[in-house]
Design a protein around this motif. Structure first.
Motif, PDB file in Angstrom:
ATOM      1  N   THR A  96      12.698  -5.820 -32.191  1.00  0.00           N
ATOM      2  CA  THR A  96      12.215  -7.145 -32.598  1.00  0.00           C
ATOM      3  C   THR A  96      11.893  -7.186 -34.087  1.00  0.00           C
ATOM      4  N   PHE A  97      11.384  -6.081 -34.639  1.00  0.00           N
ATOM      5  CA  PHE A  97      11.101  -6.039 -36.076  1.00  0.00           C
ATOM      6  C   PHE A  97      12.390  -6.105 -36.893  1.00  0.00           C
ATOM      7  N   THR A  98      13.419  -5.373 -36.457  1.00  0.00           N
ATOM      8  CA  THR A  98      14.706  -5.379 -37.165  1.00  0.00           C
ATOM      9  C   THR A  98      15.316  -6.769 -37.159  1.00  0.00           C
ATOM     10  N   GLY A  99      15.215  -7.458 -36.027  1.00  0.00           N
ATOM     11  CA  GLY A  99      15.733  -8.819 -35.945  1.00  0.00           C
ATOM     12  C   GLY A  99      15.025  -9.748 -36.908  1.00  0.00           C
ATOM     13  N   ALA A 100      13.698  -9.661 -36.961  1.00  0.00           N
ATOM     14  CA  ALA A 100      12.930 -10.520 -37.873  1.00  0.00           C
ATOM     15  C   ALA A 100      13.236 -10.193 -39.331  1.00  0.00           C
ATOM     16  N   LEU A 101      13.306  -8.906 -39.649  1.00  0.00           N
ATOM     17  CA  LEU A 101      13.574  -8.487 -41.028  1.00  0.00           C
ATOM     18  C   LEU A 101      14.957  -8.938 -41.486  1.00  0.00           C
ATOM     19  N   SER A 102      15.965  -8.784 -40.625  1.00  0.00           N
ATOM     20  CA  SER A 102      17.327  -9.178 -41.007  1.00  0.00           C
ATOM     21  C   SER A 102      17.423 -10.685 -41.207  1.00  0.00           C
ATOM     22  N   CYS A 103      16.740 -11.460 -40.355  1.00  0.00           N
ATOM     23  CA  CYS A 103      16.731 -12.918 -40.531  1.00  0.00           C
ATOM     24  C   CYS A 103      16.082 -13.297 -41.857  1.00  0.00           C
ATOM     25  N   TYR A 104      14.986 -12.630 -42.182  1.00  0.00           N
ATOM     26  CA  TYR A 104      14.281 -12.940 -43.427  1.00  0.00           C
ATOM     27  C   TYR A 104      15.121 -12.573 -44.643  1.00  0.00           C
ATOM     28  N   LEU A 105      15.758 -11.414 -44.617  1.00  0.00           N
ATOM     29  CA  LEU A 105      16.573 -10.979 -45.746  1.00  0.00           C
ATOM     30  C   LEU A 105      17.784 -11.886 -45.957  1.00  0.00           C
ATOM     31  N   MET A 106      18.285 -12.462 -44.871  1.00  0.00           N
ATOM     32  CA  MET A 106      19.434 -13.356 -44.986  1.00  0.00           C
ATOM     33  C   MET A 106      19.098 -14.619 -45.764  1.00  0.00           C
ATOM     34  N   THR A 107      17.819 -14.977 -45.821  1.00  0.00           N
ATOM     35  CA  THR A 107      17.436 -16.174 -46.588  1.00  0.00           C
ATOM     36  C   THR A 107      17.618 -15.954 -48.093  1.00  0.00           C
ATOM     37  N   TYR A 108      17.642 -14.689 -48.526  1.00  0.00           N
ATOM     38  CA  TYR A 108      17.880 -14.384 -49.938  1.00  0.00           C
ATOM     39  C   TYR A 108      19.375 -14.382 -50.257  1.00  0.00           C
ATOM     40  N   ILE A 109      20.180 -14.073 -49.258  1.00  0.00           N
ATOM     41  CA  ILE A 109      21.634 -14.062 -49.458  1.00  0.00           C
ATOM     42  C   ILE A 109      22.192 -15.473 -49.394  1.00  0.00           C
ATOM     43  N   SER A 110      21.720 -16.253 -48.413  1.00  0.00           N
ATOM     44  CA  SER A 110      22.195 -17.627 -48.243  1.00  0.00           C
ATOM     45  C   SER A 110      21.066 -18.579 -48.633  1.00  0.00           C
ATOM     46  N   LYS A 111      21.147 -19.120 -49.826  1.00  0.00           N
ATOM     47  CA  LYS A 111      20.075 -19.957 -50.356  1.00  0.00           C
ATOM     48  C   LYS A 111      20.060 -21.345 -49.696  1.00  0.00           C
ATOM     49  N   GLY A 112      18.894 -21.969 -49.762  1.00  0.00           N
ATOM     50  CA  GLY A 112      18.760 -23.345 -49.293  1.00  0.00           C
ATOM     51  C   GLY A 112      18.544 -23.491 -47.805  1.00  0.00           C
ATOM     52  N   LEU A 113      18.257 -22.387 -47.113  1.00  0.00           N
ATOM     53  CA  LEU A 113      18.036 -22.455 -45.667  1.00  0.00           C
ATOM     54  C   LEU A 113      16.580 -22.802 -45.383  1.00  0.00           C
ATOM     55  N   ASN A 114      16.380 -23.557 -44.321  1.00  0.00           N
ATOM     56  CA  ASN A 114      15.041 -23.944 -43.907  1.00  0.00           C
ATOM     57  C   ASN A 114      14.389 -22.795 -43.145  1.00  0.00           C
ATOM     58  N   MET A 115      13.193 -22.370 -43.582  1.00  0.00           N
ATOM     59  CA  MET A 115      12.541 -21.219 -42.961  1.00  0.00           C
ATOM     60  C   MET A 115      12.146 -21.494 -41.519  1.00  0.00           C
ATOM     61  N   TYR A 116      11.867 -22.735 -41.210  1.00  0.00           N
ATOM     62  CA  TYR A 116      11.522 -23.066 -39.824  1.00  0.00           C
ATOM     63  C   TYR A 116      12.756 -22.941 -38.926  1.00  0.00           C
ATOM     64  N   ALA A 117      13.923 -23.329 -39.452  1.00  0.00           N
ATOM     65  CA  ALA A 117      15.170 -23.149 -38.709  1.00  0.00           C
ATOM     66  C   ALA A 117      15.474 -21.663 -38.544  1.00  0.00           C
ATOM     67  N   ILE A 118      15.179 -20.865 -39.577  1.00  0.00           N
ATOM     68  CA  ILE A 118      15.389 -19.418 -39.498  1.00  0.00           C
ATOM     69  C   ILE A 118      14.502 -18.795 -38.432  1.00  0.00           C
ATOM     70  N   THR A 119      13.261 -19.296 -38.334  1.00  0.00           N
ATOM     71  CA  THR A 119      12.367 -18.819 -37.267  1.00  0.00           C
ATOM     72  C   THR A 119      12.968 -19.114 -35.901  1.00  0.00           C
ATOM     73  N   GLY A 120      13.543 -20.310 -35.744  1.00  0.00           N
ATOM     74  CA  GLY A 120      14.227 -20.654 -34.502  1.00  0.00           C
ATOM     75  C   GLY A 120      15.437 -19.776 -34.262  1.00  0.00           C
ATOM     76  N   ILE A 121      16.183 -19.479 -35.328  1.00  0.00           N
ATOM     77  CA  ILE A 121      17.347 -18.588 -35.216  1.00  0.00           C
ATOM     78  C   ILE A 121      16.912 -17.215 -34.712  1.00  0.00           C
ATOM     79  N   TYR A 122      15.796 -16.730 -35.227  1.00  0.00           N
ATOM     80  CA  TYR A 122      15.289 -15.414 -34.821  1.00  0.00           C
ATOM     81  C   TYR A 122      15.010 -15.352 -33.318  1.00  0.00           C
ATOM     82  N   VAL A 123      14.212 -16.303 -32.827  1.00  0.00           N
ATOM     83  CA  VAL A 123      13.869 -16.272 -31.405  1.00  0.00           C
ATOM     84  C   VAL A 123      15.086 -16.602 -30.541  1.00  0.00           C
ATOM     85  N   GLY A 124      16.020 -17.403 -31.074  1.00  0.00           N
ATOM     86  CA  GLY A 124      17.239 -17.718 -30.333  1.00  0.00           C
ATOM     87  C   GLY A 124      18.167 -16.533 -30.251  1.00  0.00           C
ATOM     88  N   SER A 125      18.363 -15.835 -31.363  1.00  0.00           N
ATOM     89  CA  SER A 125      19.286 -14.701 -31.373  1.00  0.00           C
ATOM     90  C   SER A 125      18.779 -13.554 -30.515  1.00  0.00           C
TER      91      SER A 125
END
Length: 410
Positions: free
Chosen positions: A122-151
């Protein structure tokens, strides 16, 4: 005869039966030792759900006069969530009861390792989602949180995320929900394929692993006389209701995390494993006929996967492109890195047998469809012991990292 074709084809049971039938046919197709098995219904459900919603429901989203069938789907989804939960509970209860005979030995032998696996995944999943926000700019962090629990296919994680952002407005809640809907299917697909591909890529001899597991647990395959073992419907239902009770228990974890609970799925799993391990309480016999439990498991899993596809089909297939496509890719990456981190540590650091590890990986991903795929791939219900041992700790980690994720700066 007045036959309403549209009402018939949008009926939830017709959609389920059609998805399951076509899914089982597709699931029998094998390509280079890989076949979908029961998971075929997920993919047929995706396509059917997308087509039905687009053709018969979408035109009425903003209309005033809405037919009854469209109104039902717009309000409750393609398939009512109560039916979704019922099939999920039946699957979890049957799997837990089938695997319960070895749960005591599994916890004694692997317990601490499974705790760590659940948290690492679960930590690896959260960390990878967070790091992806630096690679792909302009993403909504709330949507990323949803992506994390969805994935990581976590309904309790979604509940925790929605509760955490509850005072921030409906638009933010909607972003979390959208992320979950987009991330769920990639998460399911990754786990299902992992159960098939990992043994091939890493040259794991599944038959040898099964034999080693039997020796580790000191168990033998036993023949069951069906005539002498009755299927106790009362006992099965008792397992389910006790599980629901366990799932409702909330433990206060402080002002940041607030309350932690296993939810209906986790509660039923724990109930089935514990009561099945105990064996008998008074007139209630929890050592049930494995062939009947196996039939319940197969049927409920096929229906459950088809319902997942039907409920998320339109959202998933219509978001491919633009930011939606980016979110799908992030979900795939998040799920893949999470499960691979668990596999590498579990296999090469903790030296866990593949039978147990496959279940623990699915438990760490809180993935019920993955558990079904693992059982199908190994032809063994023993993987559920690993699932049950890692699931509660993964769920705990999921809730913690979900709350922390959306609060981190981007």
């Amino acid at each position: 005869m007045n036959f309403d074709y549209v009402k018939f084809i949008t009926d939830p049971f017709v959609l389920i039966f059609l998805s399951v039938i076509l899914g089982l046919i597709i699931g029998k197709v094998e390509f280079k030792r890989i076949k979908l098995g029961n998971s075929g219904g997920l993919f047929t459900g995706l396509v059917i759900g997308w087509y039905i919603y687009k053709k018969y429901i979408l035109p009425y989203e903003t209309a005033e006069n809405v037919p009854s069938y469209a109104k039902r789907i717009l309000e409750n989804g393609m398939i009512p969530k109560e039916l979704f939960l019922f099939t999920l509970v039946c699957f979890i209860a049957s799997v837990g009861l089938l695997a319960s005979k070895d749960i005591g030995k599994v916890v004694r032998k692997y317990g601490f390792k499974f705790i760590l696996l659940g948290l690492i995944i679960t930590f690896t999943g959260a960390l990878s989602c967070y790091l992806m926000t630096y690679i792909s700019k302009g993403l909504n962090m709330y949507a990323i949180t949803g992506i994390y629990v969805g994935s990581l296919t976590s309904s309790p994680g979604l509940a925790a995320a929605l509760e955490a952002v509850g005072g921030l407005g409906k638009e933010i809640e909607a972003m979390v929900g959208l992320g979950y809907a987009i991330g769920y299917i990639p998460g399911v697909i990754v786990v299902i394929l992992a159960m098939q591909i990992i043994p091939i890529v890493f040259k794991i001899n599944v038959e040898k692993e099964r034999e080693l597991f039997k020796r580790e647990m000191k168990t033998k395959d036993s023949k069951v006389n069906i005539e002498n073992i009755d299927f106790e419907i009362l006992s099965f239902l008792f397992v389910c209701i006790v599980g629901f009770l366990i799932g409702q228990i909330k433990i206060y974890m402080g002002p940041t995390i607030k309350y932690f609970s296993l939810g209906s799925t986790g509660g039923v799993l724990i109930s089935a494993l514990i009561l099945g391990y105990i064996g008998k309480i008074g007139f209630l016999n929890f050592r049930m006929n494995p062939k009947i439990l196996g039939a319940i498991r197969e049927l409920s899993l096929s229906i459950f996967l088809a319902i997942v596809g039907l409920r998320y089909g339109y959202t998933t297939l219509t978001t491919i492109g633009g930011k939606g496509g980016e979110l799908l890719i992030i979900a795939f990456i998040c799920a893949a890195l999470a499960i691979m981190s668990g596999f590498i540590i579990g296999r090469y650091v903790f030296k866990i047998n593949w039978v147990m590890l496959s279940g623990a990986l699915c438990g760490g991903m809180t993935s019920t469809p993955g558990l079904g795929a693992a059982i199908d791939a190994l032809k063994s219900d023993d993987v559920a012991s690993g699932y049950g041992a890692s699931y509660p700790f993964a769920l705990f980690g999921m809730i913690i990292f979900t709350i922390l994720l959306y609060r981190l700066p981007i």
